[in-house]
Design an enzyme around this catalytic site. Structure first.
Site, PDB file in Angstrom:
ATOM      1  N   HIS A  72      53.965  54.497  37.771  1.00  0.00           N
ATOM      2  CA  HIS A  72      52.539  54.393  37.444  1.00  0.00           C
ATOM      3  C   HIS A  72      52.218  55.336  36.289  1.00  0.00           C
ATOM      4  O   HIS A  72      52.417  56.540  36.402  1.00  0.00           O
ATOM      5  CB  HIS A  72      51.681  54.755  38.654  1.00  0.00           C
ATOM      6  CG  HIS A  72      51.575  53.639  39.647  1.00  0.00           C
ATOM      7  ND1 HIS A  72      50.669  53.636  40.677  1.00  0.00           N
ATOM      8  CD2 HIS A  72      52.259  52.475  39.741  1.00  0.00           C
ATOM      9  CE1 HIS A  72      50.805  52.515  41.375  1.00  0.00           C
ATOM     10  NE2 HIS A  72      51.778  51.806  40.826  1.00  0.00           N
ATOM     11  N   TYR A 201      40.916  55.334  43.572  1.00  0.00           N
ATOM     12  CA  TYR A 201      40.244  56.302  44.447  1.00  0.00           C
ATOM     13  C   TYR A 201      38.744  56.068  44.300  1.00  0.00           C
ATOM     14  O   TYR A 201      38.198  56.277  43.209  1.00  0.00           O
ATOM     15  CB  TYR A 201      40.554  57.732  44.014  1.00  0.00           C
ATOM     16  CG  TYR A 201      41.994  58.161  44.235  1.00  0.00           C
ATOM     17  CD1 TYR A 201      42.367  58.836  45.391  1.00  0.00           C
ATOM     18  CD2 TYR A 201      42.983  57.912  43.278  1.00  0.00           C
ATOM     19  CE1 TYR A 201      43.677  59.260  45.590  1.00  0.00           C
ATOM     20  CE2 TYR A 201      44.300  58.317  43.477  1.00  0.00           C
ATOM     21  CZ  TYR A 201      44.636  58.992  44.634  1.00  0.00           C
ATOM     22  OH  TYR A 201      45.930  59.399  44.832  1.00  0.00           O
ATOM     23  N   PRO A 293      45.401  64.431  52.031  1.00  0.00           N
ATOM     24  CA  PRO A 293      46.244  63.509  51.255  1.00  0.00           C
ATOM     25  C   PRO A 293      45.661  63.070  49.913  1.00  0.00           C
ATOM     26  O   PRO A 293      46.370  62.452  49.123  1.00  0.00           O
ATOM     27  CB  PRO A 293      46.409  62.300  52.188  1.00  0.00           C
ATOM     28  CG  PRO A 293      45.311  62.409  53.183  1.00  0.00           C
ATOM     29  CD  PRO A 293      44.944  63.843  53.294  1.00  0.00           C
ATOM     30  N   LYS A 297      49.742  65.208  47.347  1.00  0.00           N
ATOM     31  CA  LYS A 297      50.518  66.409  47.034  1.00  0.00           C
ATOM     32  C   LYS A 297      51.464  66.847  48.163  1.00  0.00           C
ATOM     33  O   LYS A 297      52.394  67.607  47.924  1.00  0.00           O
ATOM     34  CB  LYS A 297      49.566  67.581  46.731  1.00  0.00           C
ATOM     35  CG  LYS A 297      48.791  67.416  45.466  1.00  0.00           C
ATOM     36  CD  LYS A 297      49.655  67.716  44.250  1.00  0.00           C
ATOM     37  CE  LYS A 297      49.160  67.030  43.015  1.00  0.00           C
ATOM     38  NZ  LYS A 297      50.016  66.024  42.451  1.00  0.00           N
ATOM     39  N   TYR A 385      47.623  65.753  38.739  1.00  0.00           N
ATOM     40  CA  TYR A 385      48.044  64.563  39.485  1.00  0.00           C
ATOM     41  C   TYR A 385      49.548  64.304  39.329  1.00  0.00           C
ATOM     42  O   TYR A 385      50.234  63.985  40.299  1.00  0.00           O
ATOM     43  CB  TYR A 385      47.229  63.342  39.025  1.00  0.00           C
ATOM     44  CG  TYR A 385      47.314  62.177  39.976  1.00  0.00           C
ATOM     45  CD1 TYR A 385      46.459  62.077  41.068  1.00  0.00           C
ATOM     46  CD2 TYR A 385      48.270  61.185  39.796  1.00  0.00           C
ATOM     47  CE1 TYR A 385      46.544  61.020  41.950  1.00  0.00           C
ATOM     48  CE2 TYR A 385      48.360  60.111  40.681  1.00  0.00           C
ATOM     49  CZ  TYR A 385      47.498  60.034  41.753  1.00  0.00           C
ATOM     50  OH  TYR A 385      47.585  58.991  42.637  1.00  0.00           O
TER      51      TYR A 385
HETATM   52  C1  LIG Z   1      49.934  60.790  59.047  1.00  0.00           C
HETATM   53  C2  LIG Z   1      50.339  61.473  57.758  1.00  0.00           C
HETATM   54  C3  LIG Z   1      50.094  60.847  56.527  1.00  0.00           C
HETATM   55  C4  LIG Z   1      50.467  61.456  55.332  1.00  0.00           C
HETATM   56  N1  LIG Z   1      50.216  60.845  54.151  1.00  0.00           N
HETATM   57  C5  LIG Z   1      50.573  61.454  53.003  1.00  0.00           C
HETATM   58  C6  LIG Z   1      50.330  60.857  51.747  1.00  0.00           C
HETATM   59  O1  LIG Z   1      49.795  59.764  51.659  1.00  0.00           O
HETATM   60  N2  LIG Z   1      50.732  61.517  50.632  1.00  0.00           N
HETATM   61  C7  LIG Z   1      51.345  62.743  50.683  1.00  0.00           C
HETATM   62  O2  LIG Z   1      51.722  63.307  49.670  1.00  0.00           O
HETATM   63  N3  LIG Z   1      51.578  63.338  51.855  1.00  0.00           N
HETATM   64  C8  LIG Z   1      51.213  62.714  52.997  1.00  0.00           C
HETATM   65  N4  LIG Z   1      51.457  63.319  54.165  1.00  0.00           N
HETATM   66  C9  LIG Z   1      52.108  64.606  54.127  1.00  0.00           C
HETATM   67  C10 LIG Z   1      53.618  64.466  53.974  1.00  0.00           C
HETATM   68  O3  LIG Z   1      54.096  63.416  54.750  1.00  0.00           O
HETATM   69  C11 LIG Z   1      54.218  65.797  54.356  1.00  0.00           C
HETATM   70  O4  LIG Z   1      53.685  66.776  53.484  1.00  0.00           O
HETATM   71  C12 LIG Z   1      55.733  65.827  54.302  1.00  0.00           C
HETATM   72  O5  LIG Z   1      56.281  65.016  55.303  1.00  0.00           O
HETATM   73  C13 LIG Z   1      56.216  67.263  54.476  1.00  0.00           C
HETATM   74  O6  LIG Z   1      57.594  67.292  54.643  1.00  0.00           O
HETATM   75  P1  LIG Z   1      58.257  68.411  55.546  1.00  0.00           P
HETATM   76  O7  LIG Z   1      59.711  68.121  55.501  1.00  0.00           O
HETATM   77  O8  LIG Z   1      57.768  69.738  55.121  1.00  0.00           O
HETATM   78  O9  LIG Z   1      57.662  68.207  57.000  1.00  0.00           O
HETATM   79  P2  LIG Z   1      57.829  66.985  58.006  1.00  0.00           P
HETATM   80  O10 LIG Z   1      57.888  65.694  57.286  1.00  0.00           O
HETATM   81  O11 LIG Z   1      56.788  67.159  59.040  1.00  0.00           O
HETATM   82  O12 LIG Z   1      59.262  67.205  58.643  1.00  0.00           O
HETATM   83  C14 LIG Z   1      59.493  68.204  59.617  1.00  0.00           C
HETATM   84  C15 LIG Z   1      60.654  67.776  60.483  1.00  0.00           C
HETATM   85  O13 LIG Z   1      60.922  68.796  61.430  1.00  0.00           O
HETATM   86  C16 LIG Z   1      61.100  68.229  62.710  1.00  0.00           C
HETATM   87  N5  LIG Z   1      60.753  69.248  63.704  1.00  0.00           N
HETATM   88  C17 LIG Z   1      59.523  69.643  64.065  1.00  0.00           C
HETATM   89  N6  LIG Z   1      59.613  70.592  65.010  1.00  0.00           N
HETATM   90  C18 LIG Z   1      60.916  70.793  65.237  1.00  0.00           C
HETATM   91  C19 LIG Z   1      61.630  71.637  66.111  1.00  0.00           C
HETATM   92  N7  LIG Z   1      60.993  72.468  66.934  1.00  0.00           N
HETATM   93  N8  LIG Z   1      62.977  71.597  66.111  1.00  0.00           N
HETATM   94  C20 LIG Z   1      63.636  70.751  65.270  1.00  0.00           C
HETATM   95  N9  LIG Z   1      63.009  69.909  64.424  1.00  0.00           N
HETATM   96  C21 LIG Z   1      61.658  69.949  64.398  1.00  0.00           C
HETATM   97  C22 LIG Z   1      60.180  67.019  62.707  1.00  0.00           C
HETATM   98  O14 LIG Z   1      60.558  66.065  63.669  1.00  0.00           O
HETATM   99  C23 LIG Z   1      60.332  66.515  61.291  1.00  0.00           C
HETATM  100  O15 LIG Z   1      61.372  65.587  61.160  1.00  0.00           O
HETATM  101  C24 LIG Z   1      51.094  62.726  55.373  1.00  0.00           C
HETATM  102  C25 LIG Z   1      51.333  63.349  56.593  1.00  0.00           C
HETATM  103  C26 LIG Z   1      50.959  62.748  57.787  1.00  0.00           C
HETATM  104  C27 LIG Z   1      51.213  63.448  59.094  1.00  0.00           C
END
Ligand SMILES: Cc1cc2nc3c(=O)[nH]c(=O)nc-3n(C[C@H](O)[C@H](O)[C@H](O)COP(=O)(O)OP(=O)(O)OC[C@H]3O[C@@H](n4cnc5c(N)ncnc54)[C@H](O)[C@@H]3O)c2cc1C
Length: 391
Positions: A72, A201, A293, A297, A385
């Site tokens: 995009h 948006y 969201p 970011k 962005y």
């Molecule tokens: C419903 C939803 C919609 C979203 N939509 C967007 C969007 O449109 N755009 C955007 O940019 N971001 C979005 N986000 C945010 C984005 O998905 C997250 O910022 C991203 O997943 C962060 O990655 P992470 O690896 O830090 O955390 P996570 O993806 O949360 O990964 C953490 C991992 O750790 C595991 N875990 C947790 N606790 C434990 C434990 N005690 N022991 C072992 N493993 C554990 C979990 O199962 C998971 O697999 C959204 C988030 C949610 C919840």
């Protein structure tokens, strides 16, 4: 068991860190409390910043993304149905974003982790970090009734907002900052072509709406709703009517309706926990910060954290230098706060807040009109962005 870096969590942060370490010859083990199918199936982010795309490419994980991702070069804003475009590529001197779902990213990361021999332990229960303030940290967990222990040099807490890693930092050393927004996003996924080839948006007096997509045949739409809204009150037809109303008469005729196969409400929150390091424990991604969201970011911020953390661990194991790990928390937080500011600001100019009066609404409209007419304002929006540079 022993490894150099024990990673808690196999989300985007944990797995990308594991790939980064593997590429530098650093040994790592990832502990995940869920199954691979569960992690891969979570419908979440969809827009990748340039640094995320570049990292996937650098790690040789971009073959499918190059084929299936949508580049995009711009994005669109709407005020009560009037649309204007932000030409990100032109305004930033060539930067773009890529539409490629988090689910696809996770699939690519898991598949190549298996090929590369990156060790991931799924369904690890009661994962607990220990001795993080000592030179010999370790992690314990349970699996199939047996207790396990992993000794390591460092622990990376990549376990998201609800994980255990952040809790290993003594409460008196942690400072948290939080804003919980008085609304959520009701989102649907449907296998219909998107209304527009780029995101829209929309600020509408009935509330925010977003027209987004995962591919040229799969659309993702959102409407702002009360956070305690009942999904049963939102049959597909009501959703389509509402999103069309908020996107306005220019876009509505292009919205292709179809049955949704995913429907959920996500709360909106800004959250930062400082510092991102305690002893030999390092936090990355949602474990340390959450953004609403708006502006996409969340996942990208997890990526910039692990790029910095990967470099810091690489330097340490390569040369023994602690400069990178010592500076990690301050370096990561400097970028985190800028992304927090952007996500908060973008939310504040596009959503309807319960306390808003006529004046506040006029301010939103004036701000959006200012962006529409000012190249300087558009540059500011565009550079945030596509993602600010790593410093
Ligand atoms: C419903 C939803 C919609 C979203 N939509 C967007 C969007 O449109 N755009 C955007 O940019 N971001 C979005 N986000 C945010 C984005 O998905 C997250 O910022 C991203 O997943 C962060 O990655 P992470 O690896 O830090 O955390 P996570 O993806 O949360 O990964 C953490 C991992 O750790 C595991 N875990 C947790 N606790 C434990 C434990 N005690 N022991 C072992 N493993 C554990 C979990 O199962 C998971 O697999 C959204 C988030 C949610 C919840």
């Amino acid at each position: 068991m022993r490894t150099q870096v024990a990673i808690i969590g196999a989300g985007p942060a944990g797995l990308l860190l594991a790939h980064l370490l593997h590429a530098q010859g650093v040994d790592a083990v990832v502990l995940e409390n869920r199954t691979r199918d569960y992690v891969e199936g979570r419908v979440r982010a969809g827009v990748l910043e340039q640094i995320t795309v570049n990292l996937m490419e650098k790690l040789g994980l971009n073959q499918r993304m190059r084929r299936e991702g949508l580049v995009h070069t711009g994005t669109n804003l709407a005020i009560d149905g009037e649309i204007f475009r932000i030409d990100m590529e032109e305004l930033t001197g060539g930067s773009t974003v890529m539409v490629y779902g988090q689910q696809e990213v996770m699939r690519d990361l898991f598949e190549s982790a298996a090929e590369r021999g990156i060790k991931i332990i799924f369904e690890a229960k009661d994962v607990q970090p220990h001795g993080v303030e000592t030179a010999r940290p370790y992690i314990t967990w349970r699996q199939e009734g047996a207790e396990h222990r992993l000794d390591c040099d460092f622990i990376a807490g990549c376990d998201g907002y609800h994980g255990v890693a952040r809790g290993a930092i003594p409460a008196h050393l942690l400072k948290t900052y939080e804003r919980v927004y008085p609304f959520g996003w009701l989102g649907i996924l449907a296998d219909v072509p998107p209304a527009n080839h780029e995101l829209i948006y929309a600020n509408h007096e009935r509330g925010f709406a977003l027209a987004s997509m995962r591919s040229s045949t799969r659309s993702r739409y959102y409407v702002q709703c009360p956070v305690d809204e009942n999904l049963d009150d939102w049959p597909d037809e009501r959703f389509w009517d509402e999103v069309c109303l908020r996107l306005g008469p220019e876009v509505a005729p292009h919205v292709v309706r179809g049955p949704s196969f995913e429907k959920s409400i996500a709360p909106l929150r800004s959250f930062v926990s400082e510092p991102m390091r305690f002893g030999r424990l390092f936090l990355a991604g949602d474990a340390a910060h959450i953004v609403p969201p708006t502006g996409a970011k969340g996942m990208n911020l997890a990526v910039s954290d692990v790029i910095m953390l990967g470099e810091a661990f690489g330097d340490y194991f390569d040369s023994g230098s602690t400069a990178g790990i010592d500076h990690y928390s301050a370096r990561a937080l400097a970028r985190v706060w800028k992304a927090e500011r952007f996500s908060w600001w973008f939310t504040s100019i596009t959503h309807q807040f319960p306390e808003m009066d006529g004046f506040a609404r006029k301010m939103q409209v004036a701000e959006l009109n200012y962006i529409r007419g000012s190249r300087a304002a558009q540059v500011t929006l565009a550079e945030n962005y596509v993602g600010l540079p790593l410093q």
